[in-house]
Write a protein that holds these residues in place. Sequence first.
Motif, PDB file in Angstrom:
ATOM      1  N   LYS A   7       1.031  21.105   2.648  1.00  0.00           N
ATOM      2  CA  LYS A   7       0.926  22.417   1.997  1.00  0.00           C
ATOM      3  C   LYS A   7       0.401  23.481   2.971  1.00  0.00           C
ATOM      4  CE  LYS A   7      -3.760  21.845   0.190  1.00  0.00           C
ATOM      5  NZ  LYS A   7      -4.609  21.875  -1.016  1.00  0.00           N
ATOM      6  N   GLU A   8       0.584  24.740   2.590  1.00  0.00           N
ATOM      7  CA  GLU A   8       0.113  25.837   3.434  1.00  0.00           C
ATOM      8  C   GLU A   8      -1.413  25.875   3.454  1.00  0.00           C
ATOM      9  OE1 GLU A   8       1.922  29.508   2.274  1.00  0.00           O
ATOM     10  OE2 GLU A   8       3.704  29.086   3.485  1.00  0.00           O
ATOM     11  N   THR A   9      -1.940  26.239   4.605  1.00  0.00           N
ATOM     12  CA  THR A   9      -3.390  26.309   4.786  1.00  0.00           C
ATOM     13  C   THR A   9      -3.736  27.594   5.524  1.00  0.00           C
ATOM     14  OG1 THR A   9      -3.340  25.231   6.963  1.00  0.00           O
ATOM     15  CG2 THR A   9      -3.429  23.784   5.023  1.00  0.00           C
ATOM     16  N   GLN A  10      -5.009  27.730   5.907  1.00  0.00           N
ATOM     17  CA  GLN A  10      -5.409  28.935   6.639  1.00  0.00           C
ATOM     18  C   GLN A  10      -4.842  28.955   8.057  1.00  0.00           C
ATOM     19  OE1 GLN A  10      -9.847  28.180   6.802  1.00  0.00           O
ATOM     20  NE2 GLN A  10      -9.514  28.681   8.947  1.00  0.00           N
ATOM     21  N   ILE A  11      -4.298  27.822   8.530  1.00  0.00           N
ATOM     22  CA  ILE A  11      -3.701  27.796   9.873  1.00  0.00           C
ATOM     23  C   ILE A  11      -2.215  27.441   9.846  1.00  0.00           C
ATOM     24  CG2 ILE A  11      -5.804  27.337  11.167  1.00  0.00           C
ATOM     25  CD1 ILE A  11      -5.219  24.403  11.027  1.00  0.00           C
ATOM     26  N   PHE A  12      -1.657  27.243   8.666  1.00  0.00           N
ATOM     27  CA  PHE A  12      -0.237  26.900   8.560  1.00  0.00           C
ATOM     28  C   PHE A  12       0.418  27.715   7.458  1.00  0.00           C
ATOM     29  CE2 PHE A  12       2.954  23.963   6.436  1.00  0.00           C
ATOM     30  CZ  PHE A  12       3.979  24.284   7.303  1.00  0.00           C
ATOM     31  N   PHE A  13       1.344  28.586   7.871  1.00  0.00           N
ATOM     32  CA  PHE A  13       2.127  29.390   6.940  1.00  0.00           C
ATOM     33  C   PHE A  13       3.603  29.087   7.196  1.00  0.00           C
ATOM     34  CE2 PHE A  13      -1.784  31.633   7.933  1.00  0.00           C
ATOM     35  CZ  PHE A  13      -2.292  31.920   6.667  1.00  0.00           C
ATOM     36  N   LYS A  14       4.261  28.538   6.204  1.00  0.00           N
ATOM     37  CA  LYS A  14       5.654  28.105   6.388  1.00  0.00           C
ATOM     38  C   LYS A  14       6.535  29.243   6.888  1.00  0.00           C
ATOM     39  CE  LYS A  14       5.572  24.446   2.873  1.00  0.00           C
ATOM     40  NZ  LYS A  14       6.160  23.962   1.609  1.00  0.00           N
ATOM     41  N   GLY A  15       6.369  30.419   6.296  1.00  0.00           N
ATOM     42  CA  GLY A  15       7.225  31.548   6.649  1.00  0.00           C
ATOM     43  C   GLY A  15       6.952  32.137   8.012  1.00  0.00           C
ATOM     44  N   LYS A  16       5.875  31.690   8.677  1.00  0.00           N
ATOM     45  CA  LYS A  16       5.537  32.202  10.005  1.00  0.00           C
ATOM     46  C   LYS A  16       5.565  31.100  11.061  1.00  0.00           C
ATOM     47  CE  LYS A  16       2.619  35.948   8.269  1.00  0.00           C
ATOM     48  NZ  LYS A  16       1.283  36.588   8.307  1.00  0.00           N
ATOM     49  N   THR A  17       6.166  29.958  10.691  1.00  0.00           N
ATOM     50  CA  THR A  17       6.167  28.806  11.593  1.00  0.00           C
ATOM     51  C   THR A  17       7.589  28.320  11.848  1.00  0.00           C
ATOM     52  OG1 THR A  17       4.032  28.119  10.672  1.00  0.00           O
ATOM     53  CG2 THR A  17       5.241  26.467  11.935  1.00  0.00           C
ATOM     54  N   LEU A  18       7.840  27.886  13.065  1.00  0.00           N
ATOM     55  CA  LEU A  18       9.129  27.291  13.429  1.00  0.00           C
ATOM     56  C   LEU A  18       8.866  25.944  14.094  1.00  0.00           C
ATOM     57  CD1 LEU A  18      10.895  30.459  14.855  1.00  0.00           C
ATOM     58  CD2 LEU A  18      11.651  29.198  12.844  1.00  0.00           C
ATOM     59  N   PHE A  19       9.563  24.935  13.635  1.00  0.00           N
ATOM     60  CA  PHE A  19       9.389  23.606  14.224  1.00  0.00           C
ATOM     61  C   PHE A  19      10.006  23.562  15.617  1.00  0.00           C
ATOM     62  CE2 PHE A  19      11.139  19.274  14.887  1.00  0.00           C
ATOM     63  CZ  PHE A  19       9.930  18.599  14.988  1.00  0.00           C
TER      64      PHE A  19
END
Length: 593
Positions: free
Chosen positions: A233-245
């Motif tokens: 799930k999204e956290t304070q250091i992981f935002f799905k919409g701002k991350t690229l694998f």
Amino acid sequence: MKGFDARFLDELKSKNDIVDTISKYVHLEQKGGNYWGRCPFHHEKTPSFCVNPQGQFFYCFGCHKSGDVITFVRAIESIDFADAVKILADKAKMPIPEMKYDEEQLKEQKQKKERLLSLLKDTARYYVNTLRTDKAESHIDYINKRKFTSDTIVKFGLGASLDFNSLPKYLKEKGYTYQEMVESGTCGEKNGRYFDWLGGRLIIPVIDQFNNVVAFDGRRIDGGKEQKYINTKETQIFFKGKTLFNINNLKKVKNEKGIDSVIIVEGHLDVVSLVQAGIENVVASMGTALTKDQARILKRYADKVYISYDGDSAGQKNTLRGIDILSDEGLEVKIISLPDGLDPDDVIKQYGADYYRQLILEAKPLIDFKLDSLKKTFDLKTVDGKRKYAQNACRIIRESSSPTEQEDLLKIVRDNTGFTFESLKRELYQEENVIKEQNSVPKSSEHIEDKNKKAIRFILYSYLFNKEYTLDTNIEELEFSLSTHKEIADYIISKKKENAKCNFSDLYEILADDQAEELNKLAELETDTNSEGRNIAYQENYFNDCVKTVKTSLLEEKIQLLTSRFKAETDENVRRQIAVELQSLLTKKNKLN
């Protein structure tokens, strides 16, 4: 200045000489007063990338990018302003200032973030070690089925989760709290029981551009009905919409080899398969529709993006959604057409890497793909379907600025509908002509505006680089219509009041990112002026001509406005007053000329 104190940024840049910093990434050779090398932001054989040590800025004559040392680090490392400042501050051993009222809160947030990153790193190690045990046979079988090599397993840090209970127990023994486990996204909680969020799955860590593990993706390895892929799930250091694998490996490839494009796919294992096949410039979104933030991240790495979503209907819909987001960010978009029902991994397994590379070469430009998709929308067996298709197709074709391309695309519409080429051309140009009439500007006005802009740029350039011939001219007497020019002029005036010299590189922090075009042109002017060896007398004469041009243009605008008022006014007393003002302005104009 982007949230930092101006004095701090001045000191930061003074301790990070731009030539020294750039030379760690680019081979530079000194020619005259400047340094030259091959631009790291686009491919070129002849060096056109110039670093100006006096002004502490760079400019490329090929791609027209310019900036100071912070701008360069932002671009080469594909990071934001704050992260670039951090890198340079660490290098210069300078503490980054923090607002006093936020100091405790920021300290607490930093400690919490570091704690979560540590937990995520330990979780990644746990999954990797679990994959190496004899209990992970089903995971190994799945990996072998996907034909991933041991090097690939190591490169992507693949791991295994055997059940739902082992991870929370392991993390608890490492000293982490259950609250931290939940906040990291690695564990969930139900009825007071804590469990591995990705229990029983093949684990793929999500790593950011700084090589921090920020999340995990879990792939189902059996034939169950559960969702194939699940992200933490999204956290304070992981935002799905701002991350690229795979952004971490993409950054490495860009810095070591250079890239001119990025391929975006849907699945994480599609990325793994393509990279293993030698196609390294590839990323995946996080199981969500492409976002503007992700498009902006991609633009830091390349100006061209290939969309390679799955060949099924869902993949095509995702492609259509992603197209406009990417093109709105100024990216050149091409679409790789995959065989129906296949994803990139399938293509690699069934046909090989060379076949996929051929699909890249055959990728369709944005406008061609839109036409193909439009064709599937209407029933071309009916007259009404053909008409609607033709009308919508012409709207799409209007997006092209090339007459040759427009004509080529119209022939496709002709072949699909049976309508004559002439009638389709009339349909195309009918609305185009209306748009042109609405937006048309007299050539003379365009010429005057262009001439005026060039004059303003040279005036600002002369002040910014502290040319002696500006001393007899007062910049406050000049007026500027463009907001960027006004902001630059305000900076020059403030420096004059302080009795201080202008520092061109200051503007890269003062102005917003969307004002970079004017800075690029000013940087080019300085670099070009120096490289051509124009003497100071030439520059002084041209400067005086530019001042005259700007003043004359301003007077002409006022004269035109007063003339219109004079014609419309009926009161004789008012007309006399206007006439006096007009005469005064005309006298000033004649003196200038």
